[in-house]
Design a protein around this motif. Sequence first.
Motif, PDB file in Angstrom:
ATOM      1  N   SER C  36       0.829  -1.197   0.000  1.00 14.27           N
ATOM      2  CA  SER C  36       0.000   0.000   0.000  1.00 14.27           C
ATOM      3  C   SER C  36       0.869   1.255   0.000  1.00 14.27           C
ATOM      4  O   SER C  36       2.061   1.202   0.240  1.00 14.27           O
ATOM      5  CB  SER C  36      -0.922  -0.005   1.217  1.00 14.27           C
ATOM      6  N   MET C  37       0.250   2.364  -0.319  1.00 18.11           N
ATOM      7  CA  MET C  37       0.943   3.638  -0.401  1.00 18.11           C
ATOM      8  C   MET C  37       1.013   4.277   0.998  1.00 18.11           C
ATOM      9  O   MET C  37       0.233   3.919   1.877  1.00 18.11           O
ATOM     10  CB  MET C  37       0.183   4.566  -1.360  1.00 18.11           C
ATOM     11  N   PRO C  38       1.900   5.238   1.195  1.00 16.88           N
ATOM     12  CA  PRO C  38       1.946   5.933   2.485  1.00 16.88           C
ATOM     13  C   PRO C  38       0.571   6.505   2.839  1.00 16.88           C
ATOM     14  O   PRO C  38      -0.106   7.075   1.983  1.00 16.88           O
ATOM     15  CB  PRO C  38       2.965   7.055   2.251  1.00 16.88           C
ATOM     16  N   ALA C  39       0.184   6.353   4.099  1.00 23.27           N
ATOM     17  CA  ALA C  39      -1.134   6.820   4.541  1.00 23.27           C
ATOM     18  C   ALA C  39      -1.044   8.276   4.993  1.00 23.27           C
ATOM     19  O   ALA C  39      -0.211   8.602   5.838  1.00 23.27           O
ATOM     20  CB  ALA C  39      -1.621   5.944   5.685  1.00 23.27           C
ATOM     21  N   PRO C  40      -1.896   9.145   4.453  1.00 22.01           N
ATOM     22  CA  PRO C  40      -1.865  10.558   4.824  1.00 22.01           C
ATOM     23  C   PRO C  40      -1.909  10.794   6.330  1.00 22.01           C
ATOM     24  O   PRO C  40      -1.192  11.641   6.859  1.00 22.01           O
ATOM     25  CB  PRO C  40      -3.120  11.126   4.142  1.00 22.01           C
ATOM     26  N   GLU C  41      -2.730  10.019   7.051  1.00 25.62           N
ATOM     27  CA  GLU C  41      -2.821  10.235   8.502  1.00 25.62           C
ATOM     28  C   GLU C  41      -1.489   9.898   9.167  1.00 25.62           C
ATOM     29  O   GLU C  41      -1.077  10.540  10.131  1.00 25.62           O
ATOM     30  CB  GLU C  41      -3.898   9.359   9.150  1.00 25.62           C
ATOM     31  N   ALA C  42      -0.837   8.835   8.669  1.00 21.81           N
ATOM     32  CA  ALA C  42       0.448   8.454   9.251  1.00 21.81           C
ATOM     33  C   ALA C  42       1.467   9.571   9.045  1.00 21.81           C
ATOM     34  O   ALA C  42       2.245   9.888   9.941  1.00 21.81           O
ATOM     35  CB  ALA C  42       0.936   7.152   8.635  1.00 21.81           C
ATOM     36  N   LEU C  43       1.437  10.187   7.856  1.00 23.61           N
ATOM     37  CA  LEU C  43       2.376  11.269   7.597  1.00 23.61           C
ATOM     38  C   LEU C  43       2.124  12.443   8.527  1.00 23.61           C
ATOM     39  O   LEU C  43       3.053  13.035   9.091  1.00 23.61           O
ATOM     40  CB  LEU C  43       2.256  11.722   6.139  1.00 23.61           C
ATOM     41  N   ARG C  44       0.843  12.772   8.697  1.00 27.43           N
ATOM     42  CA  ARG C  44       0.514  13.868   9.609  1.00 27.43           C
ATOM     43  C   ARG C  44       0.965  13.545  11.033  1.00 27.43           C
ATOM     44  O   ARG C  44       1.489  14.393  11.742  1.00 27.43           O
ATOM     45  CB  ARG C  44      -0.989  14.143   9.557  1.00 27.43           C
ATOM     46  N   ASP C  45       0.786  12.290  11.405  1.00 24.86           N
ATOM     47  CA  ASP C  45       1.203  11.850  12.740  1.00 24.86           C
ATOM     48  C   ASP C  45       2.723  11.970  12.888  1.00 24.86           C
ATOM     49  O   ASP C  45       3.229  12.436  13.919  1.00 24.86           O
ATOM     50  CB  ASP C  45       0.754  10.392  12.944  1.00 24.86           C
ATOM     51  N   ILE C  46       3.449  11.563  11.846  1.00 28.21           N
ATOM     52  CA  ILE C  46       4.914  11.675  11.871  1.00 28.21           C
ATOM     53  C   ILE C  46       5.332  13.130  12.101  1.00 28.21           C
ATOM     54  O   ILE C  46       6.153  13.429  12.974  1.00 28.21           O
ATOM     55  CB  ILE C  46       5.523  11.141  10.551  1.00 28.21           C
ATOM     56  N   VAL C  47       4.754  14.029  11.322  1.00 25.02           N
ATOM     57  CA  VAL C  47       5.138  15.437  11.452  1.00 25.02           C
ATOM     58  C   VAL C  47       4.755  15.982  12.828  1.00 25.02           C
ATOM     59  O   VAL C  47       5.537  16.699  13.467  1.00 25.02           O
ATOM     60  CB  VAL C  47       4.514  16.279  10.320  1.00 25.02           C
ATOM     61  N   ARG C  79       7.432   6.205  19.246  1.00 25.70           N
ATOM     62  CA  ARG C  79       6.297   6.239  18.322  1.00 25.70           C
ATOM     63  C   ARG C  79       6.758   6.593  16.910  1.00 25.70           C
ATOM     64  O   ARG C  79       6.316   5.983  15.931  1.00 25.70           O
ATOM     65  CB  ARG C  79       5.302   7.274  18.824  1.00 25.70           C
ATOM     66  N   LEU C  80       7.665   7.565  16.825  1.00 28.54           N
ATOM     67  CA  LEU C  80       8.211   7.941  15.518  1.00 28.54           C
ATOM     68  C   LEU C  80       8.943   6.767  14.888  1.00 28.54           C
ATOM     69  O   LEU C  80       8.838   6.543  13.677  1.00 28.54           O
ATOM     70  CB  LEU C  80       9.168   9.133  15.676  1.00 28.54           C
ATOM     71  N   TYR C  81       9.690   6.036  15.706  1.00 32.23           N
ATOM     72  CA  TYR C  81      10.396   4.873  15.158  1.00 32.23           C
ATOM     73  C   TYR C  81       9.409   3.927  14.464  1.00 32.23           C
ATOM     74  O   TYR C  81       9.633   3.455  13.350  1.00 32.23           O
ATOM     75  CB  TYR C  81      11.153   4.134  16.268  1.00 32.23           C
ATOM     76  N   ARG C  82       8.285   3.670  15.123  1.00 32.27           N
ATOM     77  CA  ARG C  82       7.300   2.742  14.556  1.00 32.27           C
ATOM     78  C   ARG C  82       6.650   3.315  13.290  1.00 32.27           C
ATOM     79  O   ARG C  82       6.492   2.639  12.275  1.00 32.27           O
ATOM     80  CB  ARG C  82       6.201   2.458  15.587  1.00 32.27           C
ATOM     81  N   LEU C  83       6.233   4.582  13.384  1.00 33.35           N
ATOM     82  CA  LEU C  83       5.567   5.217  12.239  1.00 33.35           C
ATOM     83  C   LEU C  83       6.510   5.286  11.045  1.00 33.35           C
ATOM     84  O   LEU C  83       6.137   4.968   9.912  1.00 33.35           O
ATOM     85  CB  LEU C  83       5.098   6.616  12.621  1.00 33.35           C
ATOM     86  N   LEU C  84       7.752   5.714  11.296  1.00 35.08           N
ATOM     87  CA  LEU C  84       8.710   5.862  10.207  1.00 35.08           C
ATOM     88  C   LEU C  84       9.019   4.507   9.577  1.00 35.08           C
ATOM     89  O   LEU C  84       9.071   4.377   8.343  1.00 35.08           O
ATOM     90  CB  LEU C  84       9.999   6.505  10.730  1.00 35.08           C
ATOM     91  N   THR C  85       9.210   3.510  10.404  1.00 37.13           N
ATOM     92  CA  THR C  85       9.509   2.181   9.865  1.00 37.13           C
ATOM     93  C   THR C  85       8.366   1.707   8.971  1.00 37.13           C
ATOM     94  O   THR C  85       8.589   1.205   7.857  1.00 37.13           O
ATOM     95  CB  THR C  85       9.741   1.176  11.020  1.00 37.13           C
ATOM     96  N   ARG C 105      11.465  -4.109   5.173  1.00 38.61           N
ATOM     97  CA  ARG C 105      11.219  -3.722   6.566  1.00 38.61           C
ATOM     98  C   ARG C 105      12.532  -3.591   7.342  1.00 38.61           C
ATOM     99  O   ARG C 105      12.704  -2.662   8.129  1.00 38.61           O
ATOM    100  CB  ARG C 105      10.294  -4.749   7.243  1.00 38.61           C
ATOM    101  N   THR C 106      13.423  -4.516   7.112  1.00 42.93           N
ATOM    102  CA  THR C 106      14.710  -4.453   7.810  1.00 42.93           C
ATOM    103  C   THR C 106      15.463  -3.190   7.429  1.00 42.93           C
ATOM    104  O   THR C 106      16.011  -2.487   8.290  1.00 42.93           O
ATOM    105  CB  THR C 106      15.552  -5.703   7.473  1.00 42.93           C
ATOM    106  N   ARG C 107      15.452  -2.874   6.151  1.00 40.54           N
ATOM    107  CA  ARG C 107      16.134  -1.660   5.692  1.00 40.54           C
ATOM    108  C   ARG C 107      15.448  -0.416   6.281  1.00 40.54           C
ATOM    109  O   ARG C 107      16.108   0.524   6.725  1.00 40.54           O
ATOM    110  CB  ARG C 107      16.091  -1.564   4.163  1.00 40.54           C
ATOM    111  N   ALA C 108      14.115  -0.439   6.270  1.00 39.81           N
ATOM    112  CA  ALA C 108      13.356   0.706   6.789  1.00 39.81           C
ATOM    113  C   ALA C 108      13.648   0.918   8.268  1.00 39.81           C
ATOM    114  O   ALA C 108      13.858   2.047   8.729  1.00 39.81           O
ATOM    115  CB  ALA C 108      11.866   0.495   6.559  1.00 39.81           C
ATOM    116  N   SER C 109      13.657  -0.164   9.018  1.00 43.92           N
ATOM    117  CA  SER C 109      13.925  -0.061  10.456  1.00 43.92           C
ATOM    118  C   SER C 109      15.299   0.544  10.689  1.00 43.92           C
ATOM    119  O   SER C 109      15.484   1.418  11.553  1.00 43.92           O
ATOM    120  CB  SER C 109      13.835  -1.451  11.091  1.00 43.92           C
ATOM    121  N   SER C 110      16.248   0.106   9.914  1.00 42.74           N
ATOM    122  CA  SER C 110      17.611   0.613  10.059  1.00 42.74           C
ATOM    123  C   SER C 110      17.667   2.104   9.675  1.00 42.74           C
ATOM    124  O   SER C 110      18.316   2.908  10.351  1.00 42.74           O
ATOM    125  CB  SER C 110      18.538  -0.236   9.193  1.00 42.74           C
ATOM    126  N   CYS C 111      16.971   2.486   8.610  1.00 46.10           N
ATOM    127  CA  CYS C 111      16.905   3.892   8.216  1.00 46.10           C
ATOM    128  C   CYS C 111      16.250   4.732   9.301  1.00 46.10           C
ATOM    129  O   CYS C 111      16.695   5.848   9.607  1.00 46.10           O
ATOM    130  CB  CYS C 111      16.078   4.053   6.933  1.00 46.10           C
TER     131      CYS C 111
END
Lengths: 307, 307, 307, 307, 307, 307
Positions: C36-47, C79-85, C105-111
């Motif tokens: 799936s594509m990035p979720a708008p709510e998740a992005l707002r939550d990240i910011v 929380r950011l770690y989870r959302l960003l991953t 996922r492994t790469r994302a977690s590391s990033c």
Amino acid sequence: MQSQIAEIERTVSRVATALNTPGKLEQHIMPSWRGSMPAPEALRDIVDQFKIVLFPDFFDQLRGCRSMTEARLTVSIERLYRLLTAEMTKCMVASDESADDDTARTRASSCALSLIERFPEIKRMLYTDVQAIYDNDPATEDYSEIILSYPVVQAMIHYRLAHEMVKLGVPLLPRILTELAHSLTGIDINPGATIGEYFAIDHGTGVVIGETCIIGKHVTLYQGVTLGAKNFTLDREGRPVNIPRHPVLEDNVTVYANSTILGRVTIGHDTIIGGNVWLTESVPAYSRVTQHHYQNSNRITTHNPNS
Amino acid sequence: MQSQIAEIERTVSRVATALNTPGKLEQHIMPSWRGSMPAPEALRDIVDQFKIVLFPDFFDQLRGCRSMTEARLTVSIERLYRLLTAEMTKCMVASDESADDDTARTRASSCALSLIERFPEIKRMLYTDVQAIYDNDPATEDYSEIILSYPVVQAMIHYRLAHEMVKLGVPLLPRILTELAHSLTGIDINPGATIGEYFAIDHGTGVVIGETCIIGKHVTLYQGVTLGAKNFTLDREGRPVNIPRHPVLEDNVTVYANSTILGRVTIGHDTIIGGNVWLTESVPAYSRVTQHHYQNSNRITTHNPNS
Amino acid sequence: MQSQIAEIERTVSRVATALNTPGKLEQHIMPSWRGSMPAPEALRDIVDQFKIVLFPDFFDQLRGCRSMTEARLTVSIERLYRLLTAEMTKCMVASDESADDDTARTRASSCALSLIERFPEIKRMLYTDVQAIYDNDPATEDYSEIILSYPVVQAMIHYRLAHEMVKLGVPLLPRILTELAHSLTGIDINPGATIGEYFAIDHGTGVVIGETCIIGKHVTLYQGVTLGAKNFTLDREGRPVNIPRHPVLEDNVTVYANSTILGRVTIGHDTIIGGNVWLTESVPAYSRVTQHHYQNSNRITTHNPNS
Amino acid sequence: MQSQIAEIERTVSRVATALNTPGKLEQHIMPSWRGSMPAPEALRDIVDQFKIVLFPDFFDQLRGCRSMTEARLTVSIERLYRLLTAEMTKCMVASDESADDDTARTRASSCALSLIERFPEIKRMLYTDVQAIYDNDPATEDYSEIILSYPVVQAMIHYRLAHEMVKLGVPLLPRILTELAHSLTGIDINPGATIGEYFAIDHGTGVVIGETCIIGKHVTLYQGVTLGAKNFTLDREGRPVNIPRHPVLEDNVTVYANSTILGRVTIGHDTIIGGNVWLTESVPAYSRVTQHHYQNSNRITTHNPNS
Amino acid sequence: MQSQIAEIERTVSRVATALNTPGKLEQHIMPSWRGSMPAPEALRDIVDQFKIVLFPDFFDQLRGCRSMTEARLTVSIERLYRLLTAEMTKCMVASDESADDDTARTRASSCALSLIERFPEIKRMLYTDVQAIYDNDPATEDYSEIILSYPVVQAMIHYRLAHEMVKLGVPLLPRILTELAHSLTGIDINPGATIGEYFAIDHGTGVVIGETCIIGKHVTLYQGVTLGAKNFTLDREGRPVNIPRHPVLEDNVTVYANSTILGRVTIGHDTIIGGNVWLTESVPAYSRVTQHHYQNSNRITTHNPNS
Amino acid sequence: MQSQIAEIERTVSRVATALNTPGKLEQHIMPSWRGSMPAPEALRDIVDQFKIVLFPDFFDQLRGCRSMTEARLTVSIERLYRLLTAEMTKCMVASDESADDDTARTRASSCALSLIERFPEIKRMLYTDVQAIYDNDPATEDYSEIILSYPVVQAMIHYRLAHEMVKLGVPLLPRILTELAHSLTGIDINPGATIGEYFAIDHGTGVVIGETCIIGKHVTLYQGVTLGAKNFTLDREGRPVNIPRHPVLEDNVTVYANSTILGRVTIGHDTIIGGNVWLTESVPAYSRVTQHHYQNSNRITTHNPNS
């Protein structure tokens, strides 16, 4: 897996500690602990209620029988009183270190009431703006279209409310309100500016109106117009001084797209400033200003590859 | 405390009465009581469903197996039919005093169906726009990035939908839709404008495209470009007349940042207009227009304080 | 009624089939089915979380006792770690056809962890920006006003976060984040640009900063400034090549409103570019550049109808 | 992976087809296509507004100055008029195959007005209920506690509103409203039942009051009390006939916890029914009924293992 | 003020530490760290979609033309597949310490598909339940009323879905689903119970159906009926053993209000159990069981104070 | 149409006036104007945060690494401090006419801190309850199932929090909290009741525990059990007096389904009360109480219509 969790823990913990150890600059910027900041939802609620109060026939989804309009207005104004008092209190506490909460609340309540007293006049002004916009636009014949969808209406509602707050000495909130409109419309009006009735902006994206501007009646601006400062006077600590530094536009002035007027100059009444004009000096009344170099200034070369 | 409450009461009550006593201008601007205005959530829902219908692989969070795409499309289109009918009905009732509700609903339903019939063509046009944007931008190699994040895509989705509504005679709604895009993207396209396929705008903030513009195929604009009117013809009542007054851009025209083209002029095909050009006359095909005065026009003074 | 329903059915069904029969262009643009594509709510939550982490005293509605700040930071970072991953994983899957989910996922977690490591430095940079904005603006004496309401702060928060993602090789997400800021502020900063500390933009609507810009320390821009590309080099397939093509601004450069600087030119340190300048060549240090033709270039005609 | 997706597709598709092929029973139960069903949010809104109208000092979060109460009442009643008309229209369309939409709406509007006319009397009745609950409960000395938290108040608000709808012939909606209260409180009052003023239920879970019950004034019930039917008379098609089949309770009757009264029996006024009584016959006025076998009917055996 | 903040800090900090120091019992009850728990919104979404799938004509707010029902069903089933897979994965991870995420997801996906395969049969069963409820209730003549508002329908939808999950070996989720229904309806059906077609419960509050119950076809229960265990067999560690311990009700059994049947007894087919019966032994077919002592067991004393 | 609107106006206006003219009873029930009532969302937030604080491994959707639990606890407790102070202030203002806001807030803040001090002990008690429930139920082997889905856990969380509030003298809020649990679970525990550790309720619907109950350790109740008052002592004004009037249950007492114990009786420790018992007298320790008349008291008649 287990080791990865440990790494996450270590990183989060280390970064939290680092972020909680403010550097020199952060200590400067950090405010003292005072209450909470204005809540975005409350601000949206304030603007929504204010729009219902001003244009009940356009923004009130439950609007209906005329004879009940006064009841609906009463309810909305009362609600605005509460919302405004609450958010103004926060701003007063946040901006004045010495204020205690009760003093702030009393002052906020009094400001809110004074602001409400001015609603009829704000409404009258806004209706002149709507009329001016209508008179300028061949693309519409419908007030609903203007009030519901034109960005300038949104911008002026925020500005005219915020400007009254400035006059009442409310800190923080006016700028937050106009920046909200800036974000929605691309029109950036400093709440300190003074703007007369029958004010119109077309399209609007990129318009900037500075803090000490004085704008007369029946003035029209187009997109990309800047009414800005030319340069700053610095005080002894090197900070720019807040003195009159933006243009004065007298009545019946029109400024076309992307023109820039800078400094404390006066544009005399009944003047038309053409597009893309760069202006840093005053202009007498009844003038017409155009960019000299824009007259036939384009170099046009044509070559038909087929010929 | 008690006296403060009394004061609030008095103020709220007095202001409510004042606001409910419309002045002369307000009586003019006030619409007759007719149904309700388009609901913002419904408009957002319409755009969201429309995006799912056009780009199911990009905007449908629950998208998945190919073979079910048609089912999902069916459900979204049916939903669009209902949403469009409901909002168009409101707009038709609001803009036509003589219409009764049933007539409006029947007309709206018929318009909604006609609009849906055009979805495949709208989709085809929008995919050419995406391709044109992709071909113009060295900063991306990813269609997802363009479709999900480029403001021009958002603006064109709103515009192409709204433009079909204009052609079907739907009042109010088209402008509301394009102003919504204007607010989100800073790109202000009047829904009445005619725009051909493979249309691209880069960055986009401040772009203005007027109501009677006619734009050919493979046209590209950059930020801050205005395609506007030069001046208005006024009718006997002093209102501007809605006649063709914006530029015609033929195929393969490119207009660089912050240029302004005003009036019913024609920019011939395969022409490039440079940045910051101010243009109020027609240009033949295969032309290249640049601002004469921008060639080496900067006054550069350098002083090295250390030297 | 019955026949109308039948017509709706036929139309919806026919259009769904047509939309599900992709044309040639659509087959090109359609991505392979991947997650799936990035979720708008998740992005707002990240910011939102990121803002709390950076400015806990300004954005955390529940902020309070100092001694608990570290706890709140820990929770927000986790929380950011989870959302960003989660969102980075989607982007990595979506942009790399060959990647399987676990690798992504492994790469994302590391990033995400690497990004979090850089939070203190991002924070430090952003505080220098706030200070620079404060130093430039006579209209405020309040950091709260700047941080809560100035669009440039919003834009820089998005940009500085997104830029670190670019450096970590995260696809898609950086551009989505800066375009979100673009939509909110009218400031369009490509996340690939490099911007030094103490960076300020005033008003900001219409500012464009291209992908390969390099901007030094203590640089200030005003509204409508473009730092863009002059022209593109095309590759063999006719696509523009992604090479350094945007300006370099050295330390202590100021660019006033609506100026345009194009191409890989270098603006030497301690230089001031006036308003409305069009610049496509390099400028040495300690320069002052103004539009030659703007000096007294306005044609002003005045006629007093009463005289 | 690919094969798994194919399997999902096949399964979903097969099941969708199967579910869309109604069996014999489903054809019977399926209604003809008529409009939409009552919306849960609308129902919640109706109840919330109704509570504000009845108990403005308890449920209106924005309640305040007395002198504005009438304005707030007006707004809430107007809103209720709209909500009730909309939901009643749906119910009338859904339950009457022959009705066209306009007829249904006209009837619904008229019902809504009639219902509103009865609000003052419904309010009066509900205040007697609150008083009766207060008089029965040693655990509280606070009307706020009762009105805000006692389940019986919630149940009676729903019932008294729904019962007036039944009297006006509104289909479907009354039962939906009382079942909503049933779900929230465990108190199941059929909206057809007739209940006099000063009615109290303590605790309430498990109380059942049947459709044809007639309950006088000053009646009190405790948890688990059933006022039910003993058996049904069947019609020729084997369906139970809807005739008076539930108890009549005259004034000043009290029924203690878990007692069951079945059939069209009459409990004379000023009677007390003890706990756990099973009653299927009428009882004269001024009676006291207890379970004979509960008097000393417990078999108690004691053994102290330590002795 | 300052000292109060310090006290808050100290208290919060001390209590956080205390709560984070698990006692003996807490160490026992604390699960190992494994993923996240089922999300309440996801569960609500599952039930809502399931209701749309089963009763599209009643619960789908956007339902409409028949010919599109299959498309809507496809979309809802696909969505259910995703939701079920996600929540089942969580439950499998949470309940099986040794399972890795991928294994759990594969198992969950397979369970979700198997569950979907059974939807047509679950639907058939639920329609028989609706029919049975309709046949038992003289108070309604409307299937819509039953399906939209009767608690038993809600309870049976949850139960029949949860029961199939139990048969597929899904942990945790079935009980969460039936307890959700328990909360909404007061009807507590253990998802392990086996219930035949044409099952009806009237009113329902307080009904308890134990885990190992076996209930035949055409069985009807009234409010307050318990089908429970008489006593437990304990294992060596003193924990109750999970063996058949609840009643078996054969076909055509009716149990009236508040009766209690305990232990692994068999109620023969075509039997009627009266109200308030306490039964711990088996009963042959074609029986009628009433509480002996309820016949004329009430002590009624009457005194007319006026006489 | 016009006349219909006029009728609506007249009706709404007339009813609003009528409702705003309080009758005699309403004047009695109406509270003086004092602040606002507890907000439902705040209450839900309080319970949600409290559940996270007590069972972080079960209710915290973002729970994760152990080492960050303390940070999360700190944040949740601080949030609870704020929420509790705000809602308790409202309750104190609402229930004490003479209190001014500041006094109420100071008292509320102090109560909130005292309550937080007791969290570790409340947590310990609740873990004993969970263990007791686990030990009583053969249908589960999973603490997650119990904590996430069993109604008794929900009820006890609300009760144990509310009971501590009662001990601190907080008005209104405790009852609102337990009635919320009553609505969700059908279990009605008065917050004034005293309940020892290791308390279990199975199924729970219909359980009533009165205000002055005293319940020892290791007590287990089943569904439908009432621990109520037998009758009330009235004061001179005819209002029931709030004196000890509910049962005392010593340690290790078990009460099976639907039994009723009334009055200030004492059930000695290690006693078992069977199902459907009606008890209004004290019972010594180590007793076993069963309904005498339930032994073989069913009248069973059987007739096989086929024989």
